[in-house]
Design a protein around this motif. Structure first.
Motif, PDB file in Angstrom:
ATOM      1  N   PRO A  10       0.849  -1.196   0.000  1.00 35.03           N
ATOM      2  CA  PRO A  10       0.000   0.000   0.000  1.00 35.03           C
ATOM      3  C   PRO A  10       0.884   1.244   0.000  1.00 35.03           C
ATOM      4  O   PRO A  10       1.976   1.235   0.554  1.00 35.03           O
ATOM      5  CB  PRO A  10      -0.800  -0.135   1.291  1.00 35.03           C
ATOM      6  N   ARG A  11       0.403   2.322  -0.583  1.00 37.26           N
ATOM      7  CA  ARG A  11       1.249   3.497  -0.757  1.00 37.26           C
ATOM      8  C   ARG A  11       1.763   4.038   0.579  1.00 37.26           C
ATOM      9  O   ARG A  11       2.934   4.426   0.699  1.00 37.26           O
ATOM     10  CB  ARG A  11       0.468   4.588  -1.501  1.00 37.26           C
ATOM     11  N   GLU A  12       0.884   4.090   1.616  1.00 35.84           N
ATOM     12  CA  GLU A  12       1.339   4.590   2.911  1.00 35.84           C
ATOM     13  C   GLU A  12       2.460   3.702   3.472  1.00 35.84           C
ATOM     14  O   GLU A  12       3.446   4.195   4.028  1.00 35.84           O
ATOM     15  CB  GLU A  12       0.183   4.655   3.908  1.00 35.84           C
ATOM     16  N   ALA A  13       2.289   2.384   3.341  1.00 40.41           N
ATOM     17  CA  ALA A  13       3.309   1.458   3.829  1.00 40.41           C
ATOM     18  C   ALA A  13       4.597   1.607   3.031  1.00 40.41           C
ATOM     19  O   ALA A  13       5.708   1.515   3.583  1.00 40.41           O
ATOM     20  CB  ALA A  13       2.800   0.020   3.745  1.00 40.41           C
ATOM     21  N   LEU A  14       4.467   1.846   1.737  1.00 42.55           N
ATOM     22  CA  LEU A  14       5.645   2.027   0.897  1.00 42.55           C
ATOM     23  C   LEU A  14       6.422   3.277   1.320  1.00 42.55           C
ATOM     24  O   LEU A  14       7.655   3.274   1.359  1.00 42.55           O
ATOM     25  CB  LEU A  14       5.227   2.145  -0.567  1.00 42.55           C
ATOM     26  N   GLU A  15       5.703   4.339   1.661  1.00 39.40           N
ATOM     27  CA  GLU A  15       6.364   5.565   2.105  1.00 39.40           C
ATOM     28  C   GLU A  15       7.121   5.339   3.413  1.00 39.40           C
ATOM     29  O   GLU A  15       8.221   5.862   3.610  1.00 39.40           O
ATOM     30  CB  GLU A  15       5.328   6.673   2.274  1.00 39.40           C
ATOM     31  N   ILE A  16       6.507   4.559   4.315  1.00 43.33           N
ATOM     32  CA  ILE A  16       7.189   4.241   5.574  1.00 43.33           C
ATOM     33  C   ILE A  16       8.422   3.397   5.294  1.00 43.33           C
ATOM     34  O   ILE A  16       9.521   3.687   5.793  1.00 43.33           O
ATOM     35  CB  ILE A  16       6.233   3.503   6.535  1.00 43.33           C
ATOM     36  N   ALA A  17       8.270   2.355   4.470  1.00 39.93           N
ATOM     37  CA  ALA A  17       9.381   1.445   4.185  1.00 39.93           C
ATOM     38  C   ALA A  17      10.550   2.169   3.534  1.00 39.93           C
ATOM     39  O   ALA A  17      11.726   1.876   3.821  1.00 39.93           O
ATOM     40  CB  ALA A  17       8.899   0.304   3.297  1.00 39.93           C
ATOM     41  N   SER A  18      10.254   3.147   2.677  1.00 43.66           N
ATOM     42  CA  SER A  18      11.328   3.872   1.997  1.00 43.66           C
ATOM     43  C   SER A  18      12.183   4.657   2.981  1.00 43.66           C
ATOM     44  O   SER A  18      13.348   4.941   2.720  1.00 43.66           O
ATOM     45  CB  SER A  18      10.733   4.808   0.938  1.00 43.66           C
ATOM     46  N   GLY A  19      11.599   5.013   4.130  1.00 43.64           N
ATOM     47  CA  GLY A  19      12.363   5.736   5.145  1.00 43.64           C
ATOM     48  C   GLY A  19      13.375   4.875   5.862  1.00 43.64           C
ATOM     49  O   GLY A  19      14.219   5.399   6.608  1.00 43.64           O
ATOM     50  N   TYR A  20      13.323   3.563   5.646  1.00 49.20           N
ATOM     51  CA  TYR A  20      14.248   2.642   6.305  1.00 49.20           C
ATOM     52  C   TYR A  20      15.161   1.937   5.308  1.00 49.20           C
ATOM     53  O   TYR A  20      15.828   0.961   5.648  1.00 49.20           O
ATOM     54  CB  TYR A  20      13.460   1.602   7.120  1.00 49.20           C
ATOM     55  N   ALA A  21      15.213   2.420   4.076  1.00 51.00           N
ATOM     56  CA  ALA A  21      16.050   1.818   3.031  1.00 51.00           C
ATOM     57  C   ALA A  21      17.446   2.421   3.098  1.00 51.00           C
ATOM     58  O   ALA A  21      17.840   3.219   2.243  1.00 51.00           O
ATOM     59  CB  ALA A  21      15.418   2.041   1.658  1.00 51.00           C
TER      60      ALA A  21
END
Length: 538
Positions: A23-34
């Protein structure tokens, strides 16, 4: 576009043959930990009740000297989080210090036991789990418990920390500082409790009062409170914590032969009913490290990560001076490569000036059964950055081994708030057998250095020598009896005998010249920094 299409949540584009897109919100969160550099793996993102193993939550290794907080109600998994982080730090060559309040962190030294629960958790978060133990050293305060004895001299512990342990008020703390100042300048080494008691007794005697006259003096009433506090402290069996050989906090920076960092575990079950003592001792370890370590700035990885368990005990009933010293220590020790994680139940347990310096947060579940719990919950939510989660609902609904995470990115900016299902530790989640623990302690290269207490000549012995000199040459030539040569007696009898000797000595004319002639060179080498702890020449 149909209503159903309109209602469908937005998602990232999905490549052919790939796993379902986040989901887009989850993707935005995950990108912060890449992160691109070395990092510790904490677990997988939780979103809308589902675990998303493609979204891994991590913490950069380089920011672990920016300090942190691990919080949560009892039984929510804080200890396992400490274990998970400690073993990954060790694997990346970073030593770790952990205080073991309940006695169940010794398992970090032994491989974990595979079972359905561990395998299930590993599969959920896409963890390649394999059992493994890590190099560990076990310590115990004063040797009470399973571990190499950790002792401090009264001189290096200092007046501020000792006042916290003894429960002295501000006026009494200031008077104790005056006593330490006198001992420092006169070269009277305060190794253990009987040394301090001897100096206090002298400074309130007719001959000793003049010594402090020009700098405020020491009232008989305040001296009496200090002496009674020392006697009560010793009567509780606490005298073993002060003495020699004094623990060198540089031992906490040890590395194993294979390049992994050593996990230092301070066993505290034997003194868990003395919270003021062990929490203040932990602060002494940290302050002593601050004294000795050189400035390193921001390094690729920390030199040590220090987990300060039951942190609320440190702040309870603390004076403003004490809190100011804690704040300053936490602020400055980062540049020496040491990261400090406070471990407690809620962020409100930590003063705001300290909390503001904790850039890395792992918040386990909170309970909201009472009005006070609800206030704590609301206060906790306010300490997090804005997020798409309903944090009040989320924090009360997290399961064991789940937490809300936000850390600092490699650029030093806060990452998005992420509900996380944490990984399983590779080491044993529980204590090792007592026999195995004892064998590890006996075989440690540090055992011979610290196991046997030493009672060398110091302030008390100088006083007794003065008394013998006053009695005549024959008595003066007699060697002082050491603690080991004395007949066994109970602590109360021992304290009474020592107090009697002190009274006799301070009444002798010989002592006045001794006290005034002791070399001040040692005193000049003692410099006191934060908390009034002493910098020692090693």
């Amino acid at each position: 576009m149909s209503d159903s299409e309109t209602a469908r949540p937005a998602t990232a584009p999905e490549a052919p043959g790939s796993a379902p897109a986040l989901p887009r919100e989850a993707l935005e969160i995950a990108s912060g930990y890449a992160f691109t550099g070395p990092a510790l793996d904490l677990g997988a993102l939780l979103w809308d009740g589902e675990c998303l193993p493609d979204a891994q939550i991590r913490i950069p290794l380089a920011v672990l000297n920016r300090h942190g907080l691990v919080a949560g109600a009892t039984g929510t998994g804080k200890t396992k989080t400490l274990q998970l982080v400690a073993e990954q730090l060790s694997a990346q060559g970073v030593p770790v210090f952990m205080a073991d309040i309940k006695g169940d962190l010794s398992g970090v030294s032994a491989p974990g036991q595979p079972n359905d629960k561990v395998r299930g958790r590993a599969a959920e978060v896409r963890q390649e789990w394999a059992p493994g133990g890590f190099p560990a050293q076990f310590y115990a305060l004063g040797g009470l418990g399973h571990g190499i004895p950790v002792r401090a001299t009264i001189t290096s512990f200092g007046p501020v920390l000792l006042s916290k342990v003894l429960g002295l008020n501000q006026t009494q703390e200031q008077s104790l500082g005056l006593i330490f100042h006198y001992a420092d300048t006169k070269g009277l080494e305060l190794i253990d409790l009987k040394d301090l008691r001897a100096v206090v007794a002298f400074l309130t005697s007719d001959e000793g009062k003049a010594e402090l006259k020009n700098i405020g003096g020491l009232s008989t009433a305040t001296a009496g409170v200090i002496l009674r506090s020392l006697t009560a402290f010793e009567g509780q069996g606490m005298s073993d914590f002060f003495g020699e050989p004094e623990f060198d906090t540089g031992e906490l920076l040890r590395m194993a032969e294979d390049g992994r960092g050593t996990v230092s575990v301070l066993e505290l079950p034997a003194v868990q009913d003395k919270p003021q003592l062990f929490s203040t001792f932990l602060m002494w370890l940290l302050a002593d490290l601050f004294h000795d370590l050189p400035e390193v700035g921001d390094a690729d990885k920390p030199k040590l990560v220090f987990f300060f368990d039951e942190a609320h005990l440190l702040f309870n009933d603390a004076s403003k001076a004490f809190l100011d010293s804690i704040t300053q220590t936490v602020r400055l020790i980062r540049s020496k490569g040491v990261g400090v994680f406070f471990v407690t139940q809620t962020p409100k347990d930590v003063p705001s000036d300290v909390l503001g310096q904790l850039g890395n947060r792992v918040q386990h579940a909170l309970r909201a059964f009472t009005p006070d719990d609800q206030k704590a919950l609301k206060a906790t939510v306010k300490t997090f950055p804005h997020s798409p989660y309903d944090l009040e609902e989320l924090l009360t609904g997290l399961g064991t081994g789940e937490a809300v995470v936000t850390v600092l990115s490699e650029k030093g900016a806060p990452t998005p708030v992420a509900a996380t299902r944490l990984r399983a530790p590779a080491s044993l989640m529980g204590p090792v057998a007592a026999a195995d623990l004892d064998r590890a302690v006996q075989s440690s290269p540090l055992h011979e250095r610290y196991a046997q207490a030493v009672d060398r000549g110091s302030a008390y012995e100088k006083l007794t020598a003065a008394e013998r000199a006053a009695k005549g040459p024959e008595e003066a030539a007699a060697p002082a009896r050491t603690e080991r040569e004395r007949a066994p007696r109970d602590k109360a009898g021992k304290a009474e005998e020592e107090h009697s000797i002190v009274q006799q000595v301070v009444g002798s004319s010989m002592f006045k010249s001794l006290a005034r002639s002791v070399g001040s060179q040692v005193g000049r080498e003692i410099t006191r920094s934060l908390f009034g702890t002493a910098r020692r020449r090693r």
